[in-house]
Scaffold this motif. Sequence first.
Motif, PDB file in Angstrom:
ATOM      1  N   ALA A   1      28.913 -23.493  22.826  1.00  0.00           N
ATOM      2  CA  ALA A   1      28.115 -24.506  22.118  1.00  0.00           C
ATOM      3  C   ALA A   1      28.585 -25.893  22.531  1.00  0.00           C
ATOM      4  O   ALA A   1      29.776 -26.176  22.561  1.00  0.00           O
ATOM      5  N   GLY A   2      27.642 -26.756  22.884  1.00  0.00           N
ATOM      6  CA  GLY A   2      27.958 -28.119  23.267  1.00  0.00           C
ATOM      7  C   GLY A   2      28.228 -28.315  24.738  1.00  0.00           C
ATOM      8  O   GLY A   2      28.502 -29.430  25.170  1.00  0.00           O
ATOM      9  N   THR A   3      28.125 -27.260  25.541  1.00  0.00           N
ATOM     10  CA  THR A   3      28.459 -27.382  26.956  1.00  0.00           C
ATOM     11  C   THR A   3      27.250 -27.562  27.864  1.00  0.00           C
ATOM     12  O   THR A   3      27.416 -27.799  29.054  1.00  0.00           O
ATOM     13  N   ASP A   4      26.039 -27.474  27.330  1.00  0.00           N
ATOM     14  CA  ASP A   4      24.861 -27.637  28.187  1.00  0.00           C
ATOM     15  C   ASP A   4      24.306 -29.047  28.022  1.00  0.00           C
ATOM     16  O   ASP A   4      24.733 -29.958  28.713  1.00  0.00           O
ATOM     17  N   CYS A   5      23.414 -29.274  27.103  1.00  0.00           N
ATOM     18  CA  CYS A   5      22.804 -30.603  26.960  1.00  0.00           C
ATOM     19  C   CYS A   5      23.665 -31.542  26.125  1.00  0.00           C
ATOM     20  O   CYS A   5      23.552 -32.753  26.236  1.00  0.00           O
ATOM     21  N   GLY A   6      24.532 -31.006  25.255  1.00  0.00           N
ATOM     22  CA  GLY A   6      25.441 -31.816  24.465  1.00  0.00           C
ATOM     23  C   GLY A   6      24.864 -32.385  23.179  1.00  0.00           C
ATOM     24  O   GLY A   6      25.571 -33.055  22.436  1.00  0.00           O
ATOM     25  N   SER A   7      23.602 -32.115  22.903  1.00  0.00           N
ATOM     26  CA  SER A   7      22.994 -32.707  21.709  1.00  0.00           C
ATOM     27  C   SER A   7      23.564 -32.154  20.406  1.00  0.00           C
ATOM     28  O   SER A   7      23.405 -32.775  19.358  1.00  0.00           O
ATOM     29  N   CYS A   8      24.255 -31.043  20.442  1.00  0.00           N
ATOM     30  CA  CYS A   8      24.789 -30.437  19.219  1.00  0.00           C
ATOM     31  C   CYS A   8      26.221 -30.863  18.915  1.00  0.00           C
ATOM     32  O   CYS A   8      26.758 -30.522  17.862  1.00  0.00           O
ATOM     33  N   VAL A   9      26.853 -31.610  19.799  1.00  0.00           N
ATOM     34  CA  VAL A   9      28.268 -31.939  19.625  1.00  0.00           C
ATOM     35  C   VAL A   9      28.515 -32.705  18.324  1.00  0.00           C
ATOM     36  O   VAL A   9      29.463 -32.417  17.600  1.00  0.00           O
ATOM     37  N   ARG A  10      27.651 -33.654  17.993  1.00  0.00           N
ATOM     38  CA  ARG A  10      27.844 -34.411  16.743  1.00  0.00           C
ATOM     39  C   ARG A  10      27.686 -33.512  15.520  1.00  0.00           C
ATOM     40  O   ARG A  10      28.404 -33.659  14.546  1.00  0.00           O
ATOM     41  N   ARG A  11      26.772 -32.559  15.592  1.00  0.00           N
ATOM     42  CA  ARG A  11      26.609 -31.630  14.474  1.00  0.00           C
ATOM     43  C   ARG A  11      27.842 -30.737  14.351  1.00  0.00           C
ATOM     44  O   ARG A  11      28.315 -30.465  13.250  1.00  0.00           O
TER      45      ARG A  11
ATOM     46  N   THR B   1      38.297 -28.401  17.134  1.00  0.00           N
ATOM     47  CA  THR B   1      37.615 -29.485  17.828  1.00  0.00           C
ATOM     48  C   THR B   1      36.353 -28.943  18.488  1.00  0.00           C
ATOM     49  O   THR B   1      36.243 -27.733  18.737  1.00  0.00           O
ATOM     50  N   PRO B   2      35.415 -29.821  18.807  1.00  0.00           N
ATOM     51  CA  PRO B   2      34.230 -29.363  19.544  1.00  0.00           C
ATOM     52  C   PRO B   2      34.589 -28.682  20.862  1.00  0.00           C
ATOM     53  O   PRO B   2      33.942 -27.715  21.264  1.00  0.00           O
ATOM     54  N   ARG B   3      35.626 -29.151  21.529  1.00  0.00           N
ATOM     55  CA  ARG B   3      36.050 -28.515  22.779  1.00  0.00           C
ATOM     56  C   ARG B   3      36.520 -27.078  22.545  1.00  0.00           C
ATOM     57  O   ARG B   3      36.232 -26.175  23.329  1.00  0.00           O
ATOM     58  N   GLN B   4      37.233 -26.842  21.455  1.00  0.00           N
ATOM     59  CA  GLN B   4      37.680 -25.486  21.140  1.00  0.00           C
ATOM     60  C   GLN B   4      36.497 -24.602  20.752  1.00  0.00           C
ATOM     61  O   GLN B   4      36.476 -23.419  21.088  1.00  0.00           O
ATOM     62  N   ILE B   5      35.509 -25.165  20.059  1.00  0.00           N
ATOM     63  CA  ILE B   5      34.292 -24.424  19.752  1.00  0.00           C
ATOM     64  C   ILE B   5      33.585 -24.063  21.056  1.00  0.00           C
ATOM     65  O   ILE B   5      33.132 -22.937  21.241  1.00  0.00           O
ATOM     66  N   ALA B   6      33.507 -25.015  21.974  1.00  0.00           N
ATOM     67  CA  ALA B   6      32.867 -24.769  23.265  1.00  0.00           C
ATOM     68  C   ALA B   6      33.566 -23.642  24.023  1.00  0.00           C
ATOM     69  O   ALA B   6      32.908 -22.796  24.640  1.00  0.00           O
TER      70      ALA B   6
ATOM     71  N   GLN C   1      30.864 -31.571  15.257  1.00  0.00           N
ATOM     72  CA  GLN C   1      31.905 -32.432  14.690  1.00  0.00           C
ATOM     73  C   GLN C   1      31.752 -32.544  13.177  1.00  0.00           C
ATOM     74  O   GLN C   1      32.746 -32.500  12.447  1.00  0.00           O
ATOM     75  N   ALA C   2      30.521 -32.669  12.713  1.00  0.00           N
ATOM     76  CA  ALA C   2      30.278 -32.773  11.271  1.00  0.00           C
ATOM     77  C   ALA C   2      30.683 -31.489  10.553  1.00  0.00           C
ATOM     78  O   ALA C   2      31.294 -31.536   9.482  1.00  0.00           O
ATOM     79  N   ILE C   3      30.361 -30.353  11.134  1.00  0.00           N
ATOM     80  CA  ILE C   3      30.735 -29.069  10.522  1.00  0.00           C
ATOM     81  C   ILE C   3      32.247 -28.936  10.468  1.00  0.00           C
ATOM     82  O   ILE C   3      32.815 -28.543   9.449  1.00  0.00           O
ATOM     83  N   LEU C   4      32.924 -29.284  11.557  1.00  0.00           N
ATOM     84  CA  LEU C   4      34.377 -29.181  11.592  1.00  0.00           C
ATOM     85  C   LEU C   4      35.027 -30.154  10.624  1.00  0.00           C
ATOM     86  O   LEU C   4      36.076 -29.860  10.055  1.00  0.00           O
ATOM     87  N   GLY C   5      34.402 -31.294  10.402  1.00  0.00           N
ATOM     88  CA  GLY C   5      34.951 -32.292   9.493  1.00  0.00           C
ATOM     89  C   GLY C   5      34.891 -31.874   8.041  1.00  0.00           C
ATOM     90  O   GLY C   5      35.615 -32.392   7.211  1.00  0.00           O
ATOM     91  N   ARG C   6      34.054 -30.889   7.729  1.00  0.00           N
ATOM     92  CA  ARG C   6      33.885 -30.449   6.336  1.00  0.00           C
ATOM     93  C   ARG C   6      34.941 -29.464   5.885  1.00  0.00           C
ATOM     94  O   ARG C   6      35.185 -29.305   4.709  1.00  0.00           O
TER      95      ARG C   6
END
Length: 74
Positions: free
Chosen positions: A34-44, A24-29, A46-51
């Motif tokens: 990654a994803g813990t500052d501005c958050g703009s990368c969270v959707r990306r 999950t993005p939380r586990q990546i964080a 999620q897309a990587i993890l979904g693949r």
Amino acid sequence: MYVCSCFGITEAQVKQHAEDGACTPRQIASACKAGTDCGSCVRRIQAILGRGACPRRELADQGEPVLAQIPKAA
């Protein structure tokens, strides 16, 4: 290619953390921030993890424990 500009995390690094068990993005964080500052990368993220396949998700689907087993002290 950078996924998280805030912390300089690349797509390859996110994929490596996913291979190591982050599903999950939380586990990546937790693994690399990654994803813990501005958050703009969270959707990306999620897309990587979904693949890819997620070892923990596969274990959960089989009814197996997904957390590491800690041996009891003798």
